[in-house]
Design a protein around this motif. Structure first.
Motif: not given
Ligand SMILES: Cc1cn([C@@H]2O[C@H](COP(=O)(O)OP(=O)(O)OP(=O)(O)O)[C@@H](O)[C@H]2O)c(=O)[nH]c1=O
Length: 666
Positions: A44, A174, A180, A198
């Protein structure tokens, strides 16, 4: 859109989730999707400055994740998936994009920048559809979209921040938090899809599947021509980021045109590395007057339209007599060949091929022929057909003859002793339903069941025939049992009665998952007598059997009545007789749990229910709303409806305070 049929469109397809995120896996698994996990190796590291809006970065990263896996699998895994799903979640605040923190200090930096503020969470999703061609080329079709959710954090004190960071939770998430779990305590409000935060926007994804599998994205309303927006190979990330300036519009609405482009990509396996990495966009862009964005491809005479309502590019070729579309032809041939595939499965199952290859994997066609007492030529054809259907596979060859073994599908469902064996049900399809369907034309013309016409053998009432039927019911009940038993919180019920519960397959599953529950299986005396053949090795006295006819005899008392695959077989009249008996045996608060195939409201599916109706002697398939109305007449108010992982839906109804009288006539 009805969610379950959308997910069920993917049954039998090789769906791959290109993500290591356990949350994404859980979200999709809970939705009933079956998939393999192949985490993406894509790093990434796209340069964020190249993107005008943060969501573009997330979408591009998701694309690259999915494409990397789609490209790798045919070479590294030697199989081409049907669909690869990639996703990327980012948090944005004050113009910054926050990904996963690299260390505790990075987590501190992120969380303190979120403290007391509203921020956005974007998840970009890419769906890559892979179409393998005969010449070993793979066509890729890419559909992508994003979802935005706004989240507001409370003011976080230093102590709170460090306590949270030291919990370890922020590190693989992130923005450095997990909404959650513990991170939920930091949140004041959420606007939008919670699951998007989530890690996966399930609702938006299902809507996209709906669009894809209803082929709406292949057609525009005025033209039936096909599309070609052709890229000559798979893109590499940096090149892809150099998009024409107005390729996308900055829209926060996820259903906006620019949010969901579908590119038709084409890639040649075994091409040079250079061509694998280069990506040619041969299009110029123009903006239509009617809210559509058009991409013109002069070389291929095609126009891609980003439609306003679906947010999907429709690719339209300007050729006059366009050839039939490959997907359309495939679909038609799939339907035409459906009966051949069924019969191949029935025959392999009846000959015991899957049991044999479970105990002796790696036999060749000649050895299989010998063991199952078949001709070598016939066995060869059958084994090859089963490979093509994904039921068997050939082991890596060590000798010139292919050696066969079961696929996971066969191991899980087709062995006669598998936990979820459908062997008994397959035999029922072969012996009973197949002959019935061969009389379908008469059934349709006459409007009657053809059961009488199907030649009955003298011993149709023999114990063996009854046992075979019970075995069929037992195997299909076992497959659905867990999904039905766990569909709702049943902890307030202590006693249940499974009406028409046959071998007790459902009842044993219910007591397994509800530790306080006892279940009485109520069925005809002949069924109860034979049910002991199916009892588990260690029976539990919380399951008992009572013989009787639920139309005539008194029903056992229970807090919860269970009716799985019973009501569709009954006419409205008989159904009212049964429901009024259940209503009479129930006190206010008692539950009634249905397990049935629920038709869509417009009766357009699912096809498993509508095809089953073709051979039913009486009764009819109904939608959840229809069942709900029928039950209401008897004082049962629908509390919940759930589409489960199995083909059956579940509906929990509760007896209202006062019983309504004479429901059959109301
Ligand atoms: C905001 C938030 C994020 N996450 C997780 O953050 C990761 C994002 O990273 P990613 O790069 O999109 O995915 P990954 O985990 O690296 O997996 P992969 O798809 O293989 O790149 C994903 O895990 C998400 O669930 C939560 O679990 N809860 C939350 O509230």
């Amino acid at each position: 859109m009805v969610l379950n049929p959308v997910i069920s469109k993917l049954v039998g397809k090789l769906v791959v989730l290109a993500s290591a995120s356990p949350r994404r896996q859980e979200i999709l698994r809970n939705a009933g999707l079956r998939f393999e996990v192949v985490p993406s190796w894509f790093k990434e590291t796209l340069s964020k400055e190249l993107f005008k809006a943060p969501y573009e970065y997330a979408v591009e990263t998701a694309r690259q994740k999915a494409l990397e896996v789609a490209r790798r699998m045919p070479f590294k895994h030697l199989k081409t998936p049907d669909m690869v799903i990639g996703a990327d979640t980012i948090v944005t605040v004050d113009g910054m994009i926050l990904e996963k923190p690299v260390d505790k200090h990075d987590a501190y930096r992120m969380l303190s920048s979120l403290s007391g503020k509203e921020h956005s969470v974007f998840t970009g999703v890419a769906i890559v559809l892979c179409h393998e061609k005969e010449n070993e080329e793979v066509d890729y079709q890419l559909i992508d979209f994003y979802e935005e959710t706004k989240v507001k954090f409370a003011d976080l004190s230093e102590d709170m921040l460090w306590e949270y960071i030291n919990s370890g939770e922020p590190m693989d998430k992130a923005g450095g938090y997990g909404i959650q779990a513990l991170g939920g305590m930091l949140v004041e409000y959420v606007h939008g899809d919670f699951l998007n935060v989530v890690g996966f926007p399930l609702n938006h994804f299902c809507k996209k599947l709906d669009v894809i599998y209803n082929h709406r994205f292949l057609f525009s309303d005025k033209t039936s021509e096909s599309v070609r927006l052709i890229h000559n190979c798979v893109p590499s990330a940096p090149e892809l980021t150099q998009k024409p300036p107005n390729a996308r519009e900055d829209k926060s609405n996820p259903s906006s045109p620019s949010a969901s482009p579908a590119h038709k990509l084409k890639r040649k396996n075994g091409n040079s590395k250079a061509s694998e990495r280069s990506w040619t966009l041969v299009n110029s862009l123009s903006k239509g007057t009617d809210g559509e964005t058009k991409l013109h491809d002069s070389e291929n005479k095609s126009t891609s339209i980003i439609s306003r309502d679906e947010g999907i590019k429709l690719n339209v070729t300007a050729e006059e007599d366009s050839e039939p579309k490959k997907e359309d032809l495939q679909r038609i041939y799939e339907l035409l060949d459906g009966f051949k595939a069924s019969k191949a499965l029935f025959t392999a199952s009846k000959l015991g091929v899957f049991d044999l290859l479970h105990s002796k994997p790696g036999l060749d066609a000649e050895q299989v022929a010998q063991e199952v007492k078949a001709s070598v030529k016939g066995a060869e054809c059958l084994l090859e057909a089963c490979v093509s259907l994904g039921l068997l596979r050939t082991k890596e060859r060590t000798c010139p003859k292919p050696a066969y073994e079961n696929t996971d599908l066969a191991t899980g469902f087709l062995r006669s002793d598998a936990g979820f064996s459908l062997h008994g049900y397959i035999q029922h399809c072969n012996d009973t339903l197949w002959p019935l369907f061969s009389h379908l034309e008469s059934a349709v013309k006459e409007g009657t069941s053809q059961r009488e016409k199907v030649k009955k053998s003298k011993d149709d009432n023999s114990q063996e025939v009854k046992l075979r039927f019970m075995n069929a019911m037992h195997s299909s009940a076992k497959v659905a049992a867990k999904a039905i038993a766990t569909a709702f919180d049943l902890s307030s019920y202590k006693t249940a009665c499974d009406l028409g519960g046959c071998t007790g397959a459902m009842a044993y599953e219910f007591i397994k998952v509800h530790s306080e529950l006892s279940v009485t299986v109520f069925d005809l005396p002949a069924v109860v007598e034979l049910s002991e053949y199916f009892h588990p090795q260690h029976t539990d006295n919380r399951v008992s059997f009572k013989a009787g006819d639920f139309f005539k005899d008194e029903l056992p008392k229970a807090d919860l009545f269970i009716l799985v695959r019973i009501l569709h077989d009954l006419t409205d009249e008989k159904l009212h007789v049964l429901l009024s008996k259940i209503a009479a045996a129930s006190t206010p608060g008692c539950g009634l749990l249905l397990g049935e195939i629920f038709l869509e409201e417009d009766r357009s599916g699912p096809s498993c229910g509508l095809l089953q109706a073709l051979s039913m002697s009486e009764g009819k398939q109904r939608s959840a709303a229809e069942y709900s109305r029928l039950l209401k007449r008897h004082g049962f108010i629908t509390a919940h409806v759930k589409h489960t992982n199995s083909l059956l839906g579940a509906m929990l109804c509760v007896k209202a305070g006062t019983t309504t009288a004479s429901p059959a006539h109301s």
